[in-house]
Design a protein around this motif. Structure first.
Motif, PDB file in Angstrom:
ATOM      1  N   ARG A 168     -16.086 -17.323 -27.563  1.00 58.40           N
ATOM      2  CA  ARG A 168     -15.570 -17.012 -26.222  1.00 58.40           C
ATOM      3  C   ARG A 168     -16.478 -15.978 -25.570  1.00 58.40           C
ATOM      4  NH1 ARG A 168      -9.907 -14.777 -26.747  1.00 58.40           N
ATOM      5  NH2 ARG A 168      -9.900 -15.073 -24.481  1.00 58.40           N
ATOM      6  N   VAL A 169     -17.143 -16.378 -24.489  1.00 59.56           N
ATOM      7  CA  VAL A 169     -18.102 -15.518 -23.806  1.00 59.56           C
ATOM      8  C   VAL A 169     -17.712 -15.392 -22.341  1.00 59.56           C
ATOM      9  CG1 VAL A 169     -20.519 -15.231 -23.128  1.00 59.56           C
ATOM     10  CG2 VAL A 169     -19.963 -16.168 -25.387  1.00 59.56           C
ATOM     11  N   VAL A 170     -17.837 -14.176 -21.805  1.00 58.15           N
ATOM     12  CA  VAL A 170     -17.575 -13.931 -20.392  1.00 58.15           C
ATOM     13  C   VAL A 170     -18.882 -13.516 -19.718  1.00 58.15           C
ATOM     14  CG1 VAL A 170     -16.324 -12.542 -18.706  1.00 58.15           C
ATOM     15  CG2 VAL A 170     -15.175 -13.298 -20.773  1.00 58.15           C
ATOM     16  N   LEU A 171     -19.158 -14.123 -18.565  1.00 59.21           N
ATOM     17  CA  LEU A 171     -20.332 -13.786 -17.765  1.00 59.21           C
ATOM     18  C   LEU A 171     -19.937 -12.860 -16.626  1.00 59.21           C
ATOM     19  CD1 LEU A 171     -21.901 -17.340 -17.309  1.00 59.21           C
ATOM     20  CD2 LEU A 171     -22.835 -15.520 -18.739  1.00 59.21           C
ATOM     21  N   TYR A 172     -20.841 -11.964 -16.262  1.00 61.62           N
ATOM     22  CA  TYR A 172     -20.671 -11.105 -15.093  1.00 61.62           C
ATOM     23  C   TYR A 172     -21.927 -11.260 -14.246  1.00 61.62           C
ATOM     24  CZ  TYR A 172     -17.089  -9.019 -18.062  1.00 61.62           C
ATOM     25  OH  TYR A 172     -16.003  -8.829 -18.886  1.00 61.62           O
ATOM     26  N   VAL A 173     -21.760 -11.730 -13.014  1.00 60.04           N
ATOM     27  CA  VAL A 173     -22.909 -12.007 -12.154  1.00 60.04           C
ATOM     28  C   VAL A 173     -22.677 -11.409 -10.770  1.00 60.04           C
ATOM     29  CG1 VAL A 173     -23.369 -14.156 -13.398  1.00 60.04           C
ATOM     30  CG2 VAL A 173     -22.021 -14.225 -11.296  1.00 60.04           C
ATOM     31  N   ASN A 174     -23.770 -11.255 -10.043  1.00 55.06           N
ATOM     32  CA  ASN A 174     -23.698 -10.780  -8.669  1.00 55.06           C
ATOM     33  C   ASN A 174     -23.045 -11.848  -7.783  1.00 55.06           C
ATOM     34  OD1 ASN A 174     -25.202 -10.817  -5.833  1.00 55.06           O
ATOM     35  ND2 ASN A 174     -25.149  -8.707  -6.548  1.00 55.06           N
ATOM     36  N   THR A 175     -22.159 -11.430  -6.910  1.00 53.85           N
ATOM     37  CA  THR A 175     -21.412 -12.373  -6.072  1.00 53.85           C
ATOM     38  C   THR A 175     -22.324 -13.268  -5.237  1.00 53.85           C
ATOM     39  OG1 THR A 175     -19.460 -10.951  -5.950  1.00 53.85           O
ATOM     40  CG2 THR A 175     -19.723 -12.570  -4.201  1.00 53.85           C
ATOM     41  N   MET A 176     -23.327 -12.671  -4.582  1.00 54.46           N
ATOM     42  CA  MET A 176     -24.206 -13.464  -3.723  1.00 54.46           C
ATOM     43  C   MET A 176     -25.058 -14.430  -4.537  1.00 54.46           C
ATOM     44  SD  MET A 176     -23.387 -12.875  -0.706  1.00 54.46           S
ATOM     45  CE  MET A 176     -24.692 -13.876   0.004  1.00 54.46           C
ATOM     46  N   ASP A 177     -25.515 -14.001  -5.717  1.00 53.03           N
ATOM     47  CA  ASP A 177     -26.278 -14.915  -6.576  1.00 53.03           C
ATOM     48  C   ASP A 177     -25.426 -16.132  -6.937  1.00 53.03           C
ATOM     49  OD1 ASP A 177     -28.315 -13.100  -6.512  1.00 53.03           O
ATOM     50  OD2 ASP A 177     -28.031 -12.355  -8.551  1.00 53.03           O
ATOM     51  N   ILE A 195     -10.641  -9.757  -7.807  1.00 57.37           N
ATOM     52  CA  ILE A 195     -11.701 -10.289  -8.659  1.00 57.37           C
ATOM     53  C   ILE A 195     -11.810 -11.797  -8.462  1.00 57.37           C
ATOM     54  CG2 ILE A 195     -12.349 -10.816 -11.037  1.00 57.37           C
ATOM     55  CD1 ILE A 195     -11.663  -8.117 -11.864  1.00 57.37           C
ATOM     56  N   GLU A 196     -13.014 -12.262  -8.140  1.00 55.91           N
ATOM     57  CA  GLU A 196     -13.278 -13.700  -8.040  1.00 55.91           C
ATOM     58  C   GLU A 196     -13.904 -14.168  -9.342  1.00 55.91           C
ATOM     59  OE1 GLU A 196     -13.961 -14.959  -3.467  1.00 55.91           O
ATOM     60  OE2 GLU A 196     -15.686 -14.058  -4.451  1.00 55.91           O
ATOM     61  N   TYR A 197     -13.526 -15.364  -9.794  1.00 50.11           N
ATOM     62  CA  TYR A 197     -14.054 -15.851 -11.056  1.00 50.11           C
ATOM     63  C   TYR A 197     -13.984 -17.371 -11.111  1.00 50.11           C
ATOM     64  CZ  TYR A 197      -9.076 -16.107 -12.309  1.00 50.11           C
ATOM     65  OH  TYR A 197      -7.728 -16.382 -12.332  1.00 50.11           O
ATOM     66  N   VAL A 198     -14.803 -17.941 -11.994  1.00 50.09           N
ATOM     67  CA  VAL A 198     -14.832 -19.383 -12.245  1.00 50.09           C
ATOM     68  C   VAL A 198     -14.557 -19.594 -13.724  1.00 50.09           C
ATOM     69  CG1 VAL A 198     -16.231 -21.480 -12.190  1.00 50.09           C
ATOM     70  CG2 VAL A 198     -16.512 -19.751 -10.403  1.00 50.09           C
ATOM     71  N   LYS A 199     -13.634 -20.467 -14.040  1.00 48.00           N
ATOM     72  CA  LYS A 199     -13.303 -20.761 -15.430  1.00 48.00           C
ATOM     73  C   LYS A 199     -14.223 -21.851 -15.980  1.00 48.00           C
ATOM     74  CE  LYS A 199     -10.241 -19.264 -17.375  1.00 48.00           C
ATOM     75  NZ  LYS A 199     -10.154 -18.067 -18.224  1.00 48.00           N
ATOM     76  N   ASN A 200     -14.508 -21.749 -17.292  1.00 40.45           N
ATOM     77  CA  ASN A 200     -15.245 -22.786 -18.018  1.00 40.45           C
ATOM     78  C   ASN A 200     -16.561 -23.155 -17.331  1.00 40.45           C
ATOM     79  OD1 ASN A 200     -13.050 -22.963 -19.857  1.00 40.45           O
ATOM     80  ND2 ASN A 200     -11.984 -24.300 -18.411  1.00 40.45           N
ATOM     81  N   PHE A 201     -17.406 -22.160 -17.142  1.00 42.98           N
ATOM     82  CA  PHE A 201     -18.670 -22.367 -16.446  1.00 42.98           C
ATOM     83  C   PHE A 201     -19.829 -22.433 -17.437  1.00 42.98           C
ATOM     84  CE2 PHE A 201     -22.467 -20.849 -14.202  1.00 42.98           C
ATOM     85  CZ  PHE A 201     -22.498 -21.732 -13.135  1.00 42.98           C
ATOM     86  N   ALA A 210     -19.133 -10.165  -9.418  1.00 41.95           N
ATOM     87  CA  ALA A 210     -19.024  -8.725  -9.204  1.00 41.95           C
ATOM     88  C   ALA A 210     -19.783  -8.301  -7.956  1.00 41.95           C
ATOM     89  CB  ALA A 210     -19.568  -7.974 -10.421  1.00 41.95           C
ATOM     90  N   ALA A 211     -19.426  -7.139  -7.440  1.00 47.31           N
ATOM     91  CA  ALA A 211     -20.067  -6.602  -6.245  1.00 47.31           C
ATOM     92  C   ALA A 211     -21.477  -6.117  -6.560  1.00 47.31           C
ATOM     93  CB  ALA A 211     -19.229  -5.460  -5.675  1.00 47.31           C
ATOM     94  N   GLU A 212     -22.270  -5.968  -5.514  1.00 45.75           N
ATOM     95  CA  GLU A 212     -23.663  -5.534  -5.672  1.00 45.75           C
ATOM     96  C   GLU A 212     -23.771  -4.189  -6.370  1.00 45.75           C
ATOM     97  OE1 GLU A 212     -27.795  -5.430  -5.426  1.00 45.75           O
ATOM     98  OE2 GLU A 212     -26.514  -7.114  -4.863  1.00 45.75           O
ATOM     99  N   ILE A 215     -23.008  -5.196 -10.304  1.00 46.34           N
ATOM    100  CA  ILE A 215     -24.034  -6.042 -10.915  1.00 46.34           C
ATOM    101  C   ILE A 215     -25.109  -6.305  -9.859  1.00 46.34           C
ATOM    102  CG2 ILE A 215     -24.569  -8.208 -12.068  1.00 46.34           C
ATOM    103  CD1 ILE A 215     -22.708  -6.510 -13.704  1.00 46.34           C
ATOM    104  N   PRO A 216     -26.302  -5.728 -10.010  1.00 40.31           N
ATOM    105  CA  PRO A 216     -27.356  -5.933  -9.007  1.00 40.31           C
ATOM    106  C   PRO A 216     -27.775  -7.398  -8.937  1.00 40.31           C
ATOM    107  CG  PRO A 216     -27.888  -4.103 -10.488  1.00 40.31           C
ATOM    108  CD  PRO A 216     -26.718  -4.820 -11.086  1.00 40.31           C
ATOM    109  N   SER A 217     -28.267  -7.801  -7.780  1.00 40.88           N
ATOM    110  CA  SER A 217     -28.775  -9.155  -7.617  1.00 40.88           C
ATOM    111  C   SER A 217     -29.899  -9.399  -8.614  1.00 40.88           C
ATOM    112  CB  SER A 217     -29.291  -9.345  -6.184  1.00 40.88           C
ATOM    113  OG  SER A 217     -29.784 -10.652  -6.011  1.00 40.88           O
ATOM    114  N   GLY A 218     -29.888 -10.584  -9.223  1.00 45.19           N
ATOM    115  CA  GLY A 218     -30.907 -10.927 -10.201  1.00 45.19           C
ATOM    116  C   GLY A 218     -30.569 -10.505 -11.618  1.00 45.19           C
ATOM    117  N   THR A 219     -29.313 -10.087 -11.850  1.00 49.20           N
ATOM    118  CA  THR A 219     -28.893  -9.658 -13.182  1.00 49.20           C
ATOM    119  C   THR A 219     -27.693 -10.476 -13.637  1.00 49.20           C
ATOM    120  OG1 THR A 219     -29.648  -7.402 -12.758  1.00 49.20           O
ATOM    121  CG2 THR A 219     -28.123  -7.700 -14.588  1.00 49.20           C
ATOM    122  N   ILE A 220     -27.735 -10.929 -14.880  1.00 45.94           N
ATOM    123  CA  ILE A 220     -26.624 -11.673 -15.470  1.00 45.94           C
ATOM    124  C   ILE A 220     -26.235 -10.993 -16.775  1.00 45.94           C
ATOM    125  CG2 ILE A 220     -25.886 -13.864 -16.488  1.00 45.94           C
ATOM    126  CD1 ILE A 220     -27.901 -15.259 -14.659  1.00 45.94           C
TER     127      ILE A 220
END
Length: 327
Positions: A168-177, A195-201, A210-212, A215-220
């Motif tokens: 079970r892994v959770v990703l955190y990414v920049n919203t605009m990315d 919090i916005e999120y997508v299941k089973n991605f 996440a907000a800028e 999580i800065p743009s270009g970071t996962i």
């Protein structure tokens, strides 16, 4: 005729109800947020203790032993890892009688309580993002889709090497990315408590947007769920009460202490909150931080993983335009 002393008045009930509402709303929101993140290990700090974890390793000896021969012992070692101690943080808020007179109690008291509570929640999440970005499992990718794949693969491979469950892994990414990538995909973006999120991605249980500033743009970021610990101190500590500091807490999950008092010398209503509360990762080297050189560039959504709701989003892909989902 004046009322007898020690009688519980309506104002007393209102004050206590406000305190209970504050801590229960905080706890319910926090538990919902951590459920989205997959966090299942809340640990209450005992006074005078430090959070520790233990890592066990075993070197397995050859088990091909002949008849009657002595079976060798496999060497097992246990390493104790002490984490940083929790600090009790203290916060205050004051409103004046002029505030209540001008705006009414619903705004001056209730709205500012809500803002106070939200800022406390955001502080915990913000500190968690800062901590997670120090993860030492680093990779580089040329596009968003490859970055996600590397992030998930890296942490799963690391947990396998530790003989731990990293499924079970959770990703955190920049919203605009994420929105740039998802622009051509049929995915349902859900939203709860901001919090916005997508299941089973793409093999991750959840992808959190996440907000800028988090999580800065270009970071996962990728973190195995079993790597996160919710660690908190109990504000209803009997030692605090012996000092005369009695905080209202949620009895089932005492993560936040809240108290109110009126100050006649300044004609203000003062609120006090204390908490020692952090999200930790037991293994810093099992947090993937992937840097994407062209995060969210226009073509990523055309790949097989991103073009169809079922491929990228699993059973939660709903075929809706993401701009209308989760509103």
């Amino acid at each position: 005729m004046a009322a007898d002393t020690n009688i519980t008045m309506t104002t007393d009930i209102q004050v206590e109800a406000r305190r209970i509402d504050f801590v229960s709303s905080f706890t319910k929101t926090w538990q919902a947020l951590t459920q989205i993140m997959g966090v299942t290990r809340p640990i209450k700090k005992a006074p005078g203790t430090v959070l520790k974890s233990y890592r066990a390793e075993l070197t397995l000896e050859d088990g091909n032993i002949g008849e009657g021969e002595k079976i060798p012992f496999s060497k097992a070692t246990v390493t104790e890892v002490a984490h940083a101690d929790l600090e009790i943080e203290k916060y205050g808020k004051a409103i004046t009688i002029e505030d209540v007179d001008q705006y009414g109690p619903e705004v001056a008291i209730e709205k500012t309580d809500e803002a106070f509570r939200n800022e406390l929640l955001n502080k915990i999440l913000g500190e968690f993002y800062d901590f997670a970005l120090t993860g030492t499992l680093t990779e580089n990718a040329t596009d968003f889709q490859m970055g996600v794949a590397l992030a998930i693969g890296s942490v799963k491979n690391k947990f396998k090497s530790l003989r731990l469950d990293g499924s079970r892994v959770v990703l955190y990414v920049n919203t605009m990315d994420a929105y740039k990538y998802l622009g051509a995909a049929n995915l349902t973006i859900q939203s709860e408590f901001g919090i916005e999120y997508v299941k089973n991605f793409m093999g991750a249980e959840t992808m959190i947007l996440a907000a800028e500033e988090d999580i800065p743009s270009g970071t996962i970021l990728a973190i195995p769920v079993n790597n996160i610990i919710d660690y908190y101190a109990d504000p209803s500590n009997s030692g605090f009460a012996r000092m005369g500091l009695r905080y209202t807490v949620d009895a089932k999950a005492p993560m936040l202490g809240f108290a109110t008092e009126g100050d006649y010398s300044t004609a203000t209503g003062n609120s006090w909150a204390i908490m020692g509360h952090k999200l930790w990762a037991e293994y810093l080297d099992a947090i993937a931080v992937v840097t994407v050189s062209e995060a969210g560039s226009g073509d990523e959504g055309s790949g097989d993983e991103g073009s169809g709701g079922e491929d990228a989003g699993g059973e939660d892909a709903g075929g809706e335009d993401e701009n209308g989902a989760g509103a």
